[in-house]
Design a protein around this motif. Structure first.
Motif, PDB file in Angstrom:
ATOM      1  N   ASP A   1      42.795  29.559  53.009  1.00 43.69           N
ATOM      2  CA  ASP A   1      41.670  30.634  52.810  1.00 43.69           C
ATOM      3  C   ASP A   1      41.566  31.972  51.556  1.00 43.69           C
ATOM      4  O   ASP A   1      40.566  32.400  52.161  1.00 43.69           O
ATOM      5  N   HIS A   2      41.967  31.146  50.856  1.00 42.74           N
ATOM      6  CA  HIS A   2      41.442  32.039  49.637  1.00 42.74           C
ATOM      7  C   HIS A   2      40.182  32.681  49.067  1.00 42.74           C
ATOM      8  O   HIS A   2      40.478  33.240  49.715  1.00 42.74           O
ATOM      9  N   ALA A   3      39.198  31.829  49.010  1.00 39.18           N
ATOM     10  CA  ALA A   3      38.169  31.749  49.113  1.00 39.18           C
ATOM     11  C   ALA A   3      37.421  33.085  50.339  1.00 39.18           C
ATOM     12  O   ALA A   3      36.923  33.727  49.797  1.00 39.18           O
ATOM     13  N   ALA A   4      37.965  32.527  51.269  1.00 38.79           N
ATOM     14  CA  ALA A   4      37.486  33.443  52.140  1.00 38.79           C
ATOM     15  C   ALA A   4      38.144  34.973  52.533  1.00 38.79           C
ATOM     16  O   ALA A   4      37.206  35.968  52.337  1.00 38.79           O
ATOM     17  N   TRP A   5      39.136  35.173  51.652  1.00 35.34           N
ATOM     18  CA  TRP A   5      39.964  36.134  51.411  1.00 35.34           C
ATOM     19  C   TRP A   5      39.002  37.025  50.092  1.00 35.34           C
ATOM     20  O   TRP A   5      39.115  38.545  49.628  1.00 35.34           O
ATOM     21  N   LEU A   6      38.751  36.679  49.056  1.00 36.02           N
ATOM     22  CA  LEU A   6      37.901  36.566  47.719  1.00 36.02           C
ATOM     23  C   LEU A   6      36.815  37.603  48.561  1.00 36.02           C
ATOM     24  O   LEU A   6      36.343  38.340  47.822  1.00 36.02           O
ATOM     25  N   ARG A   7      36.031  36.599  49.546  1.00 38.85           N
ATOM     26  CA  ARG A   7      34.667  36.988  49.460  1.00 38.85           C
ATOM     27  C   ARG A   7      35.000  37.667  50.373  1.00 38.85           C
ATOM     28  O   ARG A   7      34.062  39.216  50.318  1.00 38.85           O
ATOM     29  N   ALA A   8      35.867  38.652  50.892  1.00 42.89           N
ATOM     30  CA  ALA A   8      36.163  39.636  51.422  1.00 42.89           C
ATOM     31  C   ALA A   8      36.363  40.834  50.770  1.00 42.89           C
ATOM     32  O   ALA A   8      37.272  42.338  51.479  1.00 42.89           O
ATOM     33  N   MET A   9      36.936  40.553  49.217  1.00 43.73           N
ATOM     34  CA  MET A   9      37.602  41.492  48.896  1.00 43.73           C
ATOM     35  C   MET A   9      36.301  43.091  48.559  1.00 43.73           C
ATOM     36  O   MET A   9      35.433  43.095  48.574  1.00 43.73           O
ATOM     37  N   PRO A  10      36.612  43.899  48.866  1.00 44.54           N
ATOM     38  CA  PRO A  10      35.821  45.308  47.850  1.00 44.54           C
ATOM     39  C   PRO A  10      35.921  45.090  46.666  1.00 44.54           C
ATOM     40  O   PRO A  10      36.278  44.551  45.587  1.00 44.54           O
ATOM     41  N   PRO A  11      34.130  45.196  46.459  1.00 42.02           N
ATOM     42  CA  PRO A  11      34.008  45.288  44.974  1.00 42.02           C
ATOM     43  C   PRO A  11      33.915  46.349  43.689  1.00 42.02           C
ATOM     44  O   PRO A  11      35.025  47.723  44.601  1.00 42.02           O
ATOM     45  N   PRO A  12      33.628  46.339  42.519  1.00 43.39           N
ATOM     46  CA  PRO A  12      35.468  47.024  42.017  1.00 43.39           C
ATOM     47  C   PRO A  12      34.660  48.332  42.255  1.00 43.39           C
ATOM     48  O   PRO A  12      35.963  49.321  41.415  1.00 43.39           O
ATOM     49  N   ALA A  13      33.623  48.871  41.741  1.00 46.13           N
ATOM     50  CA  ALA A  13      33.379  50.197  42.299  1.00 46.13           C
ATOM     51  C   ALA A  13      33.638  51.049  43.268  1.00 46.13           C
ATOM     52  O   ALA A  13      33.741  51.994  43.617  1.00 46.13           O
ATOM     53  N   SER A  14      34.509  50.586  44.528  1.00 46.89           N
ATOM     54  CA  SER A  14      34.802  50.832  45.527  1.00 46.89           C
ATOM     55  C   SER A  14      35.945  51.684  45.935  1.00 46.89           C
ATOM     56  O   SER A  14      36.869  51.051  44.110  1.00 46.89           O
ATOM     57  N   ALA A  15      36.355  52.697  46.270  1.00 45.88           N
ATOM     58  CA  ALA A  15      37.025  53.866  45.798  1.00 45.88           C
ATOM     59  C   ALA A  15      37.890  52.786  46.861  1.00 45.88           C
ATOM     60  O   ALA A  15      39.301  53.094  46.508  1.00 45.88           O
TER      61      ALA A  15
END
Length: 431
Positions: free
Chosen positions: A171-185
């Motif tokens: 489920d690597h693709a699902a995890w990538l979609r769920a990652m916070p954006p780069p600007a997130s704290a």
């Protein structure tokens, strides 16, 4: 191994550029230890019925890491093997010169990572996160957006980090979609250290955590979007510096009788989702802290999911005991053992209800170990392990478990106020 090589190649390419993500460096440190750890699974296998000597309550395999070597600490045991037992997968990992070169390479990457936005203008490091969320994941793809969505919606601008070990490598693709954006704290690290036991994943990622508050959670526990579960936990830890762990699910007071069937104690049980207990023995938390005003109590033992621990004590006391999850066996009772170990060291254990949703069984399920082993063992591996591990507590802590430890926790109840479960609290719990 091909995936590991590809990842390391990508990491080296990123390191040669102008921008290097420190969180990616953390993941790289874990990946560099996989080759040494993919075959060694900790302690030598001890099958049910084997001669088990009493276990020591302390372990020396893990010590507080020093300096830049924090990212590599705990990847190999004192003999150069994976956590001290079994041959290493590669002889290269036992070479002192190779190890020193790896440490030096990590220092170079750390220096390259010192850029605006992550570190101060003076070259100092960014402030540590408020909390480090640590999770072991195995094939529950449908839970990924629920868990990550709940955490990110709640944390928002709160400095925090999320460390996930994708044990199933799926489920690597699902995890990538769920990652916070780069600007997130919120910073997130996805680690691929496949086919290791739950306890070992928690120990390794616990060493990787940057925050003093480490939240160990499971892949079927969904954090609540609303509420104040993290701020309440931080408030309790500030209020009680002598508390080393705060349970967020259920816990027990061993004030009953020792059962001959599994060597457990049938004492009072308290905690979250008491209305869902199929045995109808769990009670809601009956106390609240006088000044903070929300349900909380001191308790002898707490169950996993989630466990909120002080990282300093977690490292100092040797982390979760690996002998409660031998190779090929499920990990049962490691949460109880760490609870008793804290009381043994005069460190308190508490329990509160963060209002999470527990045991969300969505997605691919793994067959019960007791069913899978029914043909080999009529009693079932789970039952045998539970019986054995419960008995070990009496050997490890003969003067504390269970009477004296329960007395210590109960004596602290006088500091608390009784809490009456009203309809308003029940609606929050059920909602």
């Amino acid at each position: 191994l091909e995936r590991i090589k590809a990842y390391e190649l990508a990491s080296s390419q990123v390191a040669d550029g102008a921008h290097v993500d420190r969180e990616a460096l953390k993941a790289h440190a874990v990946m560099s230890g996989i080759v040494a750890n993919c075959e060694g699974q900790g302690n030598p296998a001890r099958r049910p019925g084997a001669d088990w000597p009493p276990l020591s309550p302390r372990r020396s395999e893990y010590v507080r890491p020093v300096g830049d070597e924090v990212l590599l600490a705990g990847m190999a045991g004192p003999n150069g093997t994976a956590e001290g037992a079994g041959p290493a997968h590669s002889a290269e990992t036992q070479d002192p010169e190779r190890w020193a070169a790896t440490v030096e390479r990590m220092r170079e990457l750390e220096r390259a990572a010192a850029r605006p936005g992550l570190c101060g203008a003076g070259g100092g490091r960014a402030p540590p996160p408020m909390a480090s969320m640590v999770m072991q994941y195995f094939r529950r793809a449908a839970n990924i957006p629920r868990i990550m969505g709940g955490m990110l919606a709640y944390l928002k601008d709160t400095p925090a980090e999320i460390l996930i070990n994708n044990d199933s490598g799926s489920d690597h693709a699902a995890w990538l979609r769920a990652m916070p954006p780069p600007a997130s704290a919120v910073r997130a690290v996805l680690v691929y250290s496949n086919d290791i036991h739950e306890i070992r994943a928690y120990n390794r990622l616990g060493l990787l955590a940057s925050a003093e508050l480490v939240v160990f959670m499971q892949d079927d526990d969904v954090p609540v979007v609303s509420g104040r579960w993290l701020t309440r936990a931080v408030s309790l830890l500030h209020k009680f510096p002598q508390m080393g762990m705060l349970g967020g699910y259920r816990g027990r007071m061993d004030d009953g009788k020792k059962l001959k069937t599994n060597n457990a104690n049938d004492g009072a049980k308290y905690g979250a989702e008491y209305e869902k207990d199929r045995y109808k023995v769990t009670k809601p938390v009956p106390f609240k802290e006088k000044e903070l005003g929300f349900p909380f109590m001191w308790i002898y033992k707490v169950n996993m999911g989630p466990l909120l621990v002080r990282r300093s004590w977690f490292e100092h006391l040797g982390q979760f005991h690996l002998n409660f999850s031998c190779p090929g066996d499920p990990g049962i009772g490691f949460d109880f053992e760490y609870s008793v170990r804290l009381w043994h060291e005069n460190v308190r254990v508490g329990l509160y209800d963060p209002l999470w949703t527990h045991h969300v069984h969505v997605g691919t399920q793994v067959k019960s170990l007791s069913k899978m082993s029914a043909k080999k063992n009529p009693m079932g591996t789970v039952w045998v392990n539970e019986r054995r591990n419960n008995l070990q507590l009496y050997h490890m802590y003969p003067k504390l478990h269970h009477v004296e430890g329960t007395r210590l926790a109960r004596a602290l109840w006088k500091e608390l106020q009784h809490f009456k479960v009203v309809a308003k609290y029940q609606s929050k719990r059920q909602g």
